[in-house]
Design an enzyme around this catalytic site. Structure first.
Site, PDB file in Angstrom:
ATOM      1  NE  ARG A 170      19.938  -2.806  -2.203  1.00 41.99           N
ATOM      2  CZ  ARG A 170      20.883  -1.916  -3.186  1.00 41.99           C
ATOM      3  NH1 ARG A 170      21.600  -3.099  -3.593  1.00 41.99           N
ATOM      4  NH2 ARG A 170      20.898  -0.921  -3.784  1.00 41.99           N
ATOM      5  CE1 TYR A 200      13.720  -1.603   8.518  1.00 41.63           C
ATOM      6  CE2 TYR A 200      11.307  -1.099   8.893  1.00 41.63           C
ATOM      7  CZ  TYR A 200      12.517  -0.814   8.706  1.00 41.63           C
ATOM      8  OH  TYR A 200      13.030   0.553   9.049  1.00 41.63           O
ATOM      9  CD  GLU A 234      19.830   6.377   4.608  1.00 41.67           C
ATOM     10  OE1 GLU A 234      18.982   5.779   4.242  1.00 41.67           O
ATOM     11  OE2 GLU A 234      19.866   6.785   5.863  1.00 41.67           O
ATOM     12  NE  ARG A 280      -1.130  10.658   6.600  1.00 45.69           N
ATOM     13  CZ  ARG A 280      -0.084  10.992   7.222  1.00 45.69           C
ATOM     14  NH1 ARG A 280       0.289  12.137   7.037  1.00 45.69           N
ATOM     15  NH2 ARG A 280       0.414   9.907   7.708  1.00 45.69           N
ATOM     16  CG  ASP A 297       8.834   0.502  12.221  1.00 44.00           C
ATOM     17  OD1 ASP A 297       9.931   0.952  11.424  1.00 44.00           O
ATOM     18  OD2 ASP A 297       7.632   0.877  11.914  1.00 44.00           O
ATOM     19  NE  ARG A 342      17.105   8.108   4.835  1.00 40.57           N
ATOM     20  CZ  ARG A 342      16.268   7.741   5.800  1.00 40.57           C
ATOM     21  NH1 ARG A 342      15.145   8.353   6.078  1.00 40.57           N
ATOM     22  NH2 ARG A 342      16.343   6.658   6.513  1.00 40.57           N
ATOM     23  NE  ARG A 346      -0.291   0.290   5.044  1.00 45.97           N
ATOM     24  CZ  ARG A 346      -0.284   1.423   5.491  1.00 45.97           C
ATOM     25  NH1 ARG A 346      -0.595   2.615   4.629  1.00 45.97           N
ATOM     26  NH2 ARG A 346       0.521   1.654   6.516  1.00 45.97           N
TER      27      ARG A 346
END
Length: 369
Positions: free
Chosen positions: A249, A348, A300, A176, A350, A280, A172
């Site tokens: 990666r 992964y 980065e 917004r 958070d 970035r 997804r």
């Protein structure tokens, strides 16, 4: 050497939370880490009075009040909200995709106008059964957003064409229809005042820790020192690559100290264009609203992972998931090893998810409901 209840391999959030909680329950822990510092990827280095996120931007966010209260035991959090910008073909766009972005792209003013534009493009370029990332993105947001803000950035990040990347990478895309640049929707967000080291130091206070230790160089010694091992490193390495090597990666960081008070006016600016080799620039002082006379930026760069480089992102495609499942079965045959964290679980996470995972592991280990 003393005998320990647990030797914990890796001092990132999983290892540090586990050590803290086991110690609270009267257990003797030793934490070892192959790096020259504690804290894993949340480690901050103080440069020019600025807390530099050594391994990329870390922004804490969660909807779980219990987890929020947990981290707030160790540090006070500020009110930072992640509102990145993306520079594409000389123009700046707000992220995540919101009414500001749509105005910058098309000049649309109302949500209805923006929705109509996206729907029209999905109808023209989308497909009901996307076979790759490009088709998936076109089916979610249409051509303009994809080509301006997704395609080149993603291809840089993964080092291959978007038509070769699996569709599931972007199940997804947050869209917004409000003028809200806050990247995360979570109730609780912020950066610890004074940096993440405060949290790690609080978690590991009073616990014996050793850095510059490679577990695998003297594996038998460390295993012999404890009733149980808590392992947070690469799961394939733990099992001596029995079923082959898992893919990742990597990232490469270039830091610069600049003699200006403010370089880019925002903590995170993405560089979308493929001609720019980095993805970035992070300007660390903005995470803590710093007013220092100089600034520190980090470029980065996405990087091919090879052994010896830091493994940042697991590549959860079918091939690697099949290999990981075999290692997962081997894990079950290791009653004296607890596996946890991004590398040991090949997924992964958070930060709040790693802490939750460590607290769950503690409850299981100590038979607590």
């Amino acid at each position: 050497m003393d005998k320990y209840d647990y030797v914990i391999v890796g001092s990132g959030l999983f290892g540090s939370v586990f050590a803290h909680e086991a110690s609270k329950r009267g257990k003797k822990c030793l934490v070892i880490d192959k790096r020259d510092h504690l804290g894993g990827n949340v480690y901050c280095e103080n440069v020019e009075g600025i807390n530099v996120h050594k391994y990329g931007a870390h922004i804490f966010h969660t909807n779980d009040k219990g987890l929020w209260d947990y981290v707030n035991q160790f540090a006070e959090f500020n009110h930072y909200r992640n509102s990145p910008l993306s520079l594409s073909k000389g123009k700046l766009y707000n992220l995540p995709f919101n009414m500001n972005t749509f105005y910058q792209l098309w000049g649309t003013i109302t949500p209805a106008e923006a929705q109509a534009k996206i729907d029209e493009q999905i109808a023209e370029y989308g497909t009901s059964d996307p076979q790759n990332l490009e088709e998936q993105a076109l089916s979610l947001v249409g051509k303009d957003i994809y080509e301006t803000l997704i395609k080149e950035y993603t291809e840089k990040q993964w080092g291959m064409s978007a038509t070769l990347l699996p569709a599931f990478i972007i199940k997804r895309l947050p869209v917004r229809f409000t003028f809200d640049n806050n990247y995360f929707n979570d109730t609780y967000q912020g950066i610890p005042k004074g940096g993440y080291n405060k949290i790690i130091d609080g978690l590991l206070e009073g616990i014996e820790c050793k850095t510059d230790i490679d577990f695998f160089e003297e594996r038998e010694k460390w295993e012999g020192l404890a009733d149980k091992i808590v392992f947070t490193g690469k799961v394939d390495e733990y099992f001596n690559y029995e079923f082959g090597q898992l893919d990742y990666r990597s990232l490469r960081f270039e830091n610069e100290i600049l003699p200006v008070a403010n370089h880019q006016g925002n903590a995170v600016v993405n560089y979308n264009d493929k001609e720019v080799p980095y993805t970035r620039i992070i300007e660390h002082k903005h995470f803590e609203f710093g007013t220092q006379p100089s600034t520190v930026i980090t470029k980065e760069y996405p990087d091919e992972w090879t052994p010896g480089k830091e493994a940042f992102y697991p590549i959860n495609d079918d091939k690697n998931q099949a290999i990981y499942q075999k290692y997962s079965e081997l894990k079950k045959q290791q009653p004296n090893t607890i596996f946890g964290g991004r590398l040991a679980e090949y997924r992964y996470y958070d930060m709040h998810q790693i802490i939750a995972s460590a607290l769950t592991a503690i409850k299981k280990e100590f038979n607590e409901n």
